[in-house]
Motif scaffolding. Structure first.
Motif, mmCIF file in Angstrom:
data_model
loop_
_atom_site.group_PDB
_atom_site.id
_atom_site.type_symbol
_atom_site.label_atom_id
_atom_site.label_comp_id
_atom_site.label_asym_id
_atom_site.label_seq_id
_atom_site.Cartn_x
_atom_site.Cartn_y
_atom_site.Cartn_z
ATOM 1 N N VAL A 246 39.300 107.560 32.948
ATOM 2 C CA VAL A 246 38.450 107.008 31.900
ATOM 3 C C VAL A 246 37.488 106.008 32.523
ATOM 4 O O VAL A 246 37.898 105.059 33.190
ATOM 5 C CB VAL A 246 39.290 106.308 30.808
ATOM 6 N N ALA A 247 36.212 106.279 32.366
ATOM 7 C CA ALA A 247 35.199 105.402 32.951
ATOM 8 C C ALA A 247 35.221 104.044 32.252
ATOM 9 O O ALA A 247 35.333 103.954 31.035
ATOM 10 C CB ALA A 247 33.814 106.033 32.835
ATOM 11 N N THR A 248 35.147 103.012 33.025
ATOM 12 C CA THR A 248 35.100 101.665 32.458
ATOM 13 C C THR A 248 33.776 101.023 32.810
ATOM 14 O O THR A 248 33.168 101.328 33.829
ATOM 15 C CB THR A 248 36.251 100.805 33.008
ATOM 16 N N SER A 249 33.339 100.139 31.967
ATOM 17 C CA SER A 249 32.043 99.512 32.167
ATOM 18 C C SER A 249 32.112 98.363 33.171
ATOM 19 O O SER A 249 31.108 97.973 33.740
ATOM 20 C CB SER A 249 31.502 98.984 30.833
ATOM 21 N N THR A 250 33.319 97.821 33.396
ATOM 22 C CA THR A 250 33.465 96.714 34.330
ATOM 23 C C THR A 250 34.600 97.012 35.304
ATOM 24 O O THR A 250 35.529 97.758 34.994
ATOM 25 C CB THR A 250 33.769 95.402 33.593
ATOM 26 N N ILE A 251 34.510 96.422 36.485
ATOM 27 C CA ILE A 251 35.561 96.576 37.486
ATOM 28 C C ILE A 251 36.755 95.724 37.071
ATOM 29 O O ILE A 251 36.593 94.571 36.675
ATOM 30 C CB ILE A 251 35.045 96.148 38.867
ATOM 31 N N PRO A 252 37.977 96.273 37.148
ATOM 32 C CA PRO A 252 39.155 95.479 36.774
ATOM 33 C C PRO A 252 39.241 94.224 37.639
ATOM 34 O O PRO A 252 38.810 94.218 38.802
ATOM 35 C CB PRO A 252 40.325 96.427 37.068
ATOM 36 N N PRO A 253 39.786 93.149 37.095
ATOM 37 C CA PRO A 253 39.899 91.912 37.884
ATOM 38 C C PRO A 253 40.823 92.096 39.075
ATOM 39 O O PRO A 253 41.763 92.887 39.036
ATOM 40 C CB PRO A 253 40.475 90.908 36.862
ATOM 41 N N CYS A 254 40.533 91.370 40.122
ATOM 42 C CA CYS A 254 41.335 91.455 41.341
ATOM 43 C C CYS A 254 42.739 90.891 41.087
ATOM 44 O O CYS A 254 42.907 89.871 40.430
ATOM 45 C CB CYS A 254 40.653 90.677 42.463
ATOM 46 N N LYS A 255 43.743 91.588 41.609
ATOM 47 C CA LYS A 255 45.113 91.105 41.488
ATOM 48 C C LYS A 255 45.323 89.927 42.435
ATOM 49 O O LYS A 255 44.666 89.807 43.462
ATOM 50 C CB LYS A 255 46.095 92.218 41.836
ATOM 51 N N GLY A 256 46.259 89.058 42.081
ATOM 52 C CA GLY A 256 46.562 87.928 42.942
ATOM 53 C C GLY A 256 47.394 88.343 44.143
ATOM 54 O O GLY A 256 47.682 89.524 44.354
ATOM 55 N N SER A 257 47.780 87.368 44.928
ATOM 56 C CA SER A 257 48.571 87.636 46.130
ATOM 57 C C SER A 257 49.927 88.238 45.778
ATOM 58 O O SER A 257 50.492 87.986 44.704
ATOM 59 C CB SER A 257 48.775 86.340 46.920
ATOM 60 N N VAL A 359 51.684 91.275 51.178
ATOM 61 C CA VAL A 359 52.722 91.720 52.108
ATOM 62 C C VAL A 359 52.914 93.218 51.911
ATOM 63 O O VAL A 359 53.198 93.682 50.812
ATOM 64 C CB VAL A 359 54.043 90.969 51.855
ATOM 65 N N ASN A 360 52.750 93.991 52.986
ATOM 66 C CA ASN A 360 52.901 95.437 52.849
ATOM 67 C C ASN A 360 54.177 95.971 53.495
ATOM 68 O O ASN A 360 54.646 97.051 53.141
ATOM 69 C CB ASN A 360 51.677 96.166 53.427
ATOM 70 N N THR A 361 54.733 95.216 54.455
ATOM 71 C CA THR A 361 55.993 95.638 55.078
ATOM 72 C C THR A 361 56.840 94.399 55.374
ATOM 73 O O THR A 361 56.333 93.411 55.914
ATOM 74 C CB THR A 361 55.743 96.397 56.402
ATOM 75 N N HIS A 362 58.112 94.483 55.016
ATOM 76 C CA HIS A 362 59.006 93.352 55.273
ATOM 77 C C HIS A 362 60.402 93.878 55.574
ATOM 78 O O HIS A 362 61.038 94.520 54.735
ATOM 79 C CB HIS A 362 59.065 92.401 54.070
ATOM 80 N N THR A 363 60.858 93.653 56.800
ATOM 81 C CA THR A 363 62.239 93.965 57.185
ATOM 82 C C THR A 363 62.807 92.732 57.868
ATOM 83 O O THR A 363 62.107 91.726 58.075
ATOM 84 C CB THR A 363 62.294 95.166 58.142
ATOM 85 N N SER A 364 64.035 92.817 58.267
ATOM 86 C CA SER A 364 64.650 91.675 58.946
ATOM 87 C C SER A 364 64.047 91.446 60.329
ATOM 88 O O SER A 364 64.163 90.354 60.894
ATOM 89 C CB SER A 364 66.161 91.913 59.073
ATOM 90 N N MET A 365 63.363 92.467 60.873
ATOM 91 C CA MET A 365 62.813 92.368 62.222
ATOM 92 C C MET A 365 61.288 92.402 62.266
ATOM 93 O O MET A 365 60.711 92.265 63.335
ATOM 94 C CB MET A 365 63.362 93.507 63.099
ATOM 95 N N LEU A 366 60.624 92.572 61.135
ATOM 96 C CA LEU A 366 59.159 92.712 61.159
ATOM 97 C C LEU A 366 58.558 92.308 59.826
ATOM 98 O O LEU A 366 59.140 92.579 58.764
ATOM 99 C CB LEU A 366 58.785 94.157 61.509
ATOM 100 N N LEU A 367 57.396 91.681 59.894
ATOM 101 C CA LEU A 367 56.660 91.293 58.690
ATOM 102 C C LEU A 367 55.187 91.637 58.902
ATOM 103 O O LEU A 367 54.574 91.213 59.884
ATOM 104 C CB LEU A 367 56.815 89.796 58.423
ATOM 105 N N VAL A 392 44.775 91.559 59.329
ATOM 106 C CA VAL A 392 46.115 92.124 59.227
ATOM 107 C C VAL A 392 46.972 91.565 60.351
ATOM 108 O O VAL A 392 46.663 91.780 61.536
ATOM 109 C CB VAL A 392 46.103 93.665 59.299
ATOM 110 N N PHE A 393 48.007 90.850 59.986
ATOM 111 C CA PHE A 393 48.957 90.309 60.963
ATOM 112 C C PHE A 393 50.239 91.130 60.911
ATOM 113 O O PHE A 393 50.781 91.405 59.838
ATOM 114 C CB PHE A 393 49.310 88.851 60.632
ATOM 115 N N ILE A 394 50.726 91.488 62.092
ATOM 116 C CA ILE A 394 52.074 92.048 62.219
ATOM 117 C C ILE A 394 52.857 91.074 63.078
ATOM 118 O O ILE A 394 52.460 90.776 64.223
ATOM 119 C CB ILE A 394 52.064 93.452 62.847
ATOM 120 N N ALA A 395 53.938 90.554 62.525
ATOM 121 C CA ALA A 395 54.677 89.485 63.200
ATOM 122 C C ALA A 395 56.165 89.807 63.232
ATOM 123 O O ALA A 395 56.673 90.599 62.420
ATOM 124 C CB ALA A 395 54.433 88.150 62.503
ATOM 125 N N VAL A 396 56.845 89.182 64.170
ATOM 126 C CA VAL A 396 58.305 89.306 64.293
ATOM 127 C C VAL A 396 58.912 87.917 64.180
ATOM 128 O O VAL A 396 58.216 86.906 64.364
ATOM 129 C CB VAL A 396 58.684 89.964 65.638
#
Length: 493
Positions: A246-257, A359-367, A392-396
């Motif tokens: 369904v076409a909308t006239s406005t872009i939906p608001p951005c989601k928060g973190s 946050v797109n990936t979260h395990t005990s050994m990687l974030l 994009v940060f990938i951290a351990v």
């Protein structure tokens, strides 16, 4: 002299009527009464014009017998510039197309027109592959049968379709087109007809049909040009895959973190504040403590945008970089090379309040998490220029509750006008924001005291107290130890 040419009007209905329309292209210069009187005097059959039109001095006749008689009056009417004459070839064309038009189905069948016996007997040879002839057909359709739905042009040795492009406006109701048994060599010739809303198309026995490796490829190429097509070469096509959006006239608001949990939220917010406080300082060398020994970093920017030279020369935009060796060279390996490049980039000031974190990936050994927001350059040719970034940060895990970066991808672009107007306009989040849960009165008092004595803001004071189960003395002792070790422990706490 001026010409009287014959046109036709094909009327819809169960019966077919032929209504001829003589035209004098420059007839406006003649007196209408004089012209009609002269024609009546020279025509062997009395006629009554159905309707006259001024600029071209054209009118309609009700029967072909009268039209024949009027043609025989050709060159018998003379003005100061010479005789007026009628075009017999146009009349033959119109007769032929009238015979081939089915008004009940709104179908015009021009299959193998060159061999039409009536035209052959009158020494007329219409070659539709020639532009002059196809233009004539399209013009007759436009002026007389714009309601046309079906058109058959098979077996006419067509090799291009340029003249048929006018059908998009001349025959807006055209739904079915037969181009089979012609000489169309590639699918690109169909681009001229992309504006037609065809549902039925015939292309078989054209060389272009042999250019595809399989039937699905053939169907896909044709359907790309005619998305409403339901039949091809007489066969029903599978229904196209469409999404009922369904076409909308406005872009939906951005989601928060999005963090996934409160624990991860505090871990990342603490890390980012410490990281960017150093990044925005005059010296980025202490960032060595934030990266793993084997860390990897890449930088990219849109090739079409003009940013600082430092971003451009190290940009690893894979859409435009095809050379494998260049791609590898621009990928920075080891923490020493990463921080060496970071030190070369323009000095900045990030707007922490603009940050959006996912946050797109979260395990005990990687974030793995993405940070997007805006910053401004604080020196050089682009001083105060606002830039947008996505990182994009990938951290351990590191230490008891810290992070160590193993992969860092930075994308920088010119900020939009909306981003520029809102940059640095909102204060950074504090414990009073929705991210920090409400505290009891005793904890609020402890928090204020701890913030005052430690010199930290309320958010990080609360983090320190929470990590030590709200034991003021232990939290103070830990803070003192951290203050001594300074940046050595900033990223590994």
């Amino acid at each position: 002299g001026d010409n009287i040419s014959l046109g036709s009007k094909l009327l819809p209905g169960m019966l077919f009527f032929l209504c001829l329309k003589p035209r004098i292209p420059y007839g406006k210069k003649y007196n209408k009464k004089w012209l009609l009187t002269a024609l009546q005097n020279k025509c062997s059959v009395p006629f009554k014009p159905v309707h006259t039109e001024g600029h071209k001095a054209q009118f309609y006749l009700e029967d072909a017998f009268t039209a024949h008689a009027l043609v025989r009056a050709s060159r018998q009417i003379t003005d100061s510039e010479g005789p007026l004459h009628a075009s017999k070839r146009d009349f033959k064309w119109i007769q032929c197309m009238a015979k081939r038009f089915d008004s009940s189905q709104r179908t015009l069948d021009l299959n193998q027109l060159r061999s039409d016996p009536d035209l052959v007997s009158q020494n007329v040879c219409p070659i539709l592959s020639r532009k002059i002839f196809m233009d004539a057909v399209v013009k007759i359709i436009e002026e007389n049968i714009p309601e046309l739905v079906h058109l058959n042009l098979s077996n006419n040795k067509l090799y291009q379709l340029d003249s048929l492009a006018d059908l998009i406006t001349s025959a807006p109701h055209l739904k079915a087109l037969n181009l089979s048994h012609n000489q169309l060599k590639t699918e690109k010739v169909l681009d001229r007809l992309k504006g037609l809303k065809l549902v039925d198309l015939w292309l078989e026995h054209n060389p272009l049909c042999d250019q595809f490796k399989d039937q699905p490829s053939y169907i896909s190429a044709v359907r790309e040009r005619f998305p409403q097509l339901v039949k091809l070469d007489g066969y029903d096509l599978p229904l196209p895959i469409v999404f009922d959006v369904v076409a909308t006239s406005t872009i939906p608001p951005c989601k928060g973190s999005y963090f996934g949990s409160e624990e991860i939220m505090f871990l990342i917010l603490h890390f980012l504040q410490q990281y960017f406080s150093v990044y925005d300082s005059g010296d980025r060398q202490p960032l060595l403590n934030a990266y793993h020994d084997g860390a990897t970093f890449s930088l990219s920017q849109p090739s079409s945008q003009s940013l600082s030279r430092e971003y451009h020369k190290d940009s690893r935009n894979l859409k435009h970089l095809k050379d494998p060796s260049t791609r590898f060279r621009l990928l920075k390996h080891t923490r020493l090379n990463v921080v060496a490049l970071l030190n070369k980039l323009p000095k900045t000031q990030h707007d922490i309040a603009s940050f959006n974190i996912d946050v797109n990936t979260h395990t005990s050994m990687l974030l793995s998490f993405t940070v997007s927001g805006v910053f401004k350059e604080v020196e050089g040719a682009f001083q105060d220029g606002v830039r947008a970034f996505s990182r994009v940060f990938i951290a351990v895990p590191a230490g008891n509750s810290g992070l160590c970066i193993v992969n860092d991808q930075l994308f920088v672009r010119i900020a939009t006008m909306e981003e520029i107007c809102s940059a640095f306009a909102t204060p950074a989040p504090t414990p009073s924001s929705s991210l920090v849960p409400a505290l009891s009165t005793p904890k609020q008092e402890m928090l204020s005291t701890f913030s005052l004595k430690s010199g930290m803001n309320l958010e990080w004071s609360q983090k320190c107290l929470q990590d030590n189960n709200w034991d003021f003395n232990i939290a103070a002792q830990i803070f003192t130890q951290l203050k001594v070790t300074n940046l050595e422990c900033i990223f590994r706490l």
